[in-house]
Design a protein around this motif. Sequence first.
Motif, PDB file in Angstrom:
ATOM      1  N   HIS A  98       2.085  27.610  84.736  1.00 37.67           N
ATOM      2  CA  HIS A  98       2.338  28.802  83.219  1.00 37.67           C
ATOM      3  C   HIS A  98       3.067  27.570  82.144  1.00 37.67           C
ATOM      4  O   HIS A  98       3.666  27.233  82.104  1.00 37.67           O
ATOM      5  CB  HIS A  98       2.481  29.612  82.125  1.00 37.67           C
ATOM      6  CG  HIS A  98       1.859  30.755  83.345  1.00 37.67           C
ATOM      7  ND1 HIS A  98       1.855  32.061  82.461  1.00 37.67           N
ATOM      8  CD2 HIS A  98       0.415  31.129  83.974  1.00 37.67           C
ATOM      9  CE1 HIS A  98       0.140  32.799  83.259  1.00 37.67           C
ATOM     10  NE2 HIS A  98       0.474  32.060  84.349  1.00 37.67           N
TER      11      HIS A  98
ATOM     12  N   ASP B 231       0.941  25.878  96.457  1.00 40.11           N
ATOM     13  CA  ASP B 231      -0.155  27.277  96.542  1.00 40.11           C
ATOM     14  C   ASP B 231      -0.351  26.277  97.958  1.00 40.11           C
ATOM     15  O   ASP B 231      -0.562  25.507  98.589  1.00 40.11           O
ATOM     16  CB  ASP B 231      -1.106  26.809  95.490  1.00 40.11           C
ATOM     17  CG  ASP B 231      -1.743  28.011  95.614  1.00 40.11           C
ATOM     18  OD1 ASP B 231      -0.709  28.589  95.060  1.00 40.11           O
ATOM     19  OD2 ASP B 231      -2.953  28.151  96.389  1.00 40.11           O
TER      20      ASP B 231
ATOM     21  N   VAL C 241      -2.799  25.854  89.204  1.00 42.40           N
ATOM     22  CA  VAL C 241      -2.505  26.173  90.717  1.00 42.40           C
ATOM     23  C   VAL C 241      -1.861  25.588  91.397  1.00 42.40           C
ATOM     24  O   VAL C 241      -2.057  23.961  90.652  1.00 42.40           O
ATOM     25  CB  VAL C 241      -3.287  26.356  91.321  1.00 42.40           C
ATOM     26  CG1 VAL C 241      -3.353  26.529  93.067  1.00 42.40           C
ATOM     27  CG2 VAL C 241      -4.865  27.516  90.948  1.00 42.40           C
TER      28      VAL C 241
ATOM     29  N   HIS D 282      -2.883  27.982  82.665  1.00 39.00           N
ATOM     30  CA  HIS D 282      -2.766  28.371  83.914  1.00 39.00           C
ATOM     31  C   HIS D 282      -3.237  27.576  84.887  1.00 39.00           C
ATOM     32  O   HIS D 282      -4.270  27.498  85.014  1.00 39.00           O
ATOM     33  CB  HIS D 282      -3.220  29.829  84.221  1.00 39.00           C
ATOM     34  CG  HIS D 282      -3.161  30.459  85.285  1.00 39.00           C
ATOM     35  ND1 HIS D 282      -1.866  31.728  85.673  1.00 39.00           N
ATOM     36  CD2 HIS D 282      -3.526  30.658  86.526  1.00 39.00           C
ATOM     37  CE1 HIS D 282      -2.319  32.030  86.594  1.00 39.00           C
ATOM     38  NE2 HIS D 282      -3.469  31.121  87.715  1.00 39.00           N
TER      39      HIS D 282
ATOM     40  N   ARG E 160       1.993  29.310  91.001  1.00 40.56           N
ATOM     41  CA  ARG E 160       1.520  28.908  89.276  1.00 40.56           C
ATOM     42  C   ARG E 160       1.866  28.491  88.681  1.00 40.56           C
ATOM     43  O   ARG E 160       3.439  28.772  88.484  1.00 40.56           O
ATOM     44  CB  ARG E 160       0.737  30.325  89.256  1.00 40.56           C
ATOM     45  CG  ARG E 160      -0.589  30.945  90.519  1.00 40.56           C
ATOM     46  CD  ARG E 160      -1.359  30.585  90.672  1.00 40.56           C
ATOM     47  NE  ARG E 160      -2.996  31.314  91.616  1.00 40.56           N
ATOM     48  CZ  ARG E 160      -2.729  31.278  92.727  1.00 40.56           C
ATOM     49  NH1 ARG E 160      -1.431  30.318  93.334  1.00 40.56           N
ATOM     50  NH2 ARG E 160      -3.533  32.198  93.264  1.00 40.56           N
TER      51      ARG E 160
ATOM     52  N   GLU F  77       6.745  28.065  86.189  1.00 39.07           N
ATOM     53  CA  GLU F  77       6.627  28.589  87.883  1.00 39.07           C
ATOM     54  C   GLU F  77       6.806  29.314  87.917  1.00 39.07           C
ATOM     55  O   GLU F  77       7.928  29.960  88.275  1.00 39.07           O
ATOM     56  CB  GLU F  77       6.675  27.121  89.042  1.00 39.07           C
ATOM     57  CG  GLU F  77       8.297  27.206  89.416  1.00 39.07           C
ATOM     58  CD  GLU F  77       8.085  25.793  90.394  1.00 39.07           C
ATOM     59  OE1 GLU F  77       9.533  26.068  90.920  1.00 39.07           O
ATOM     60  OE2 GLU F  77       7.411  25.176  90.506  1.00 39.07           O
TER      61      GLU F  77
END
Length: 226
Positions: free
Chosen positions: A220, A129, A125, A123, A218, A165
Amino acid sequence: MADIKTIFEEGVIARYSDDPRERPNFCSFVDYFTDERSVALDVDSDDLACALSPRLYRIYHVGCQKVKSADNIYCISANPRHLPFPDNHFDLVYSSCGRLSAGKASMQESVRVLKRSGYMLEHVVGEKDRWELKAVFGRSMPKAKMGKVERYLGQSGMKLLDEHEFLFHEQYPSVGSIVDLLEREPIISGFDRVKDLEHLQDLNMFMVSDGLRLSAHRLHWVARKL
């Protein structure tokens, strides 16, 4: 273990929205790639919440300062670039704060201790962001880009299986709360509340009825060792 595509498409790992109840939990993401026999390595995650999962048989946490009461957690003081574990040791390696993709050296070291066909999850940033802060201050700290992450993975003998995202908004009650955030986290390079006072005043342009509204981004991703 569920099929990776199914996990995302069925909304088990849902996309973020402005409704906080619909935001995914990284720990639930970790759960889908473990079972009661899994031995995992947590590389400097923000907290030990995922380590407390009943699905994990044993977990080694690199970088933790405080350990909650749990028999399956082992706290290790180590440099992520020089891990004190043998090759092919863990079923799963993960981080909730971007340590795995922070650099090629840390990525390759994490891959070294991961078993063949083991999973790596992160995970992190994303580059979009809090773009409003970058626009106001004219500078920021580097953020993750999936192109670079995928390149590091390929160079380290990993195959990227899927990535998603998530874009959403976060509310801050005042400019003062933004100051606290910038002093606590590496978001704006060289931030100084006195020298940057003019920039802080400019943040009022993002003020809405219940505070400042900033974008959040974010990522993943999950990869498998070849």
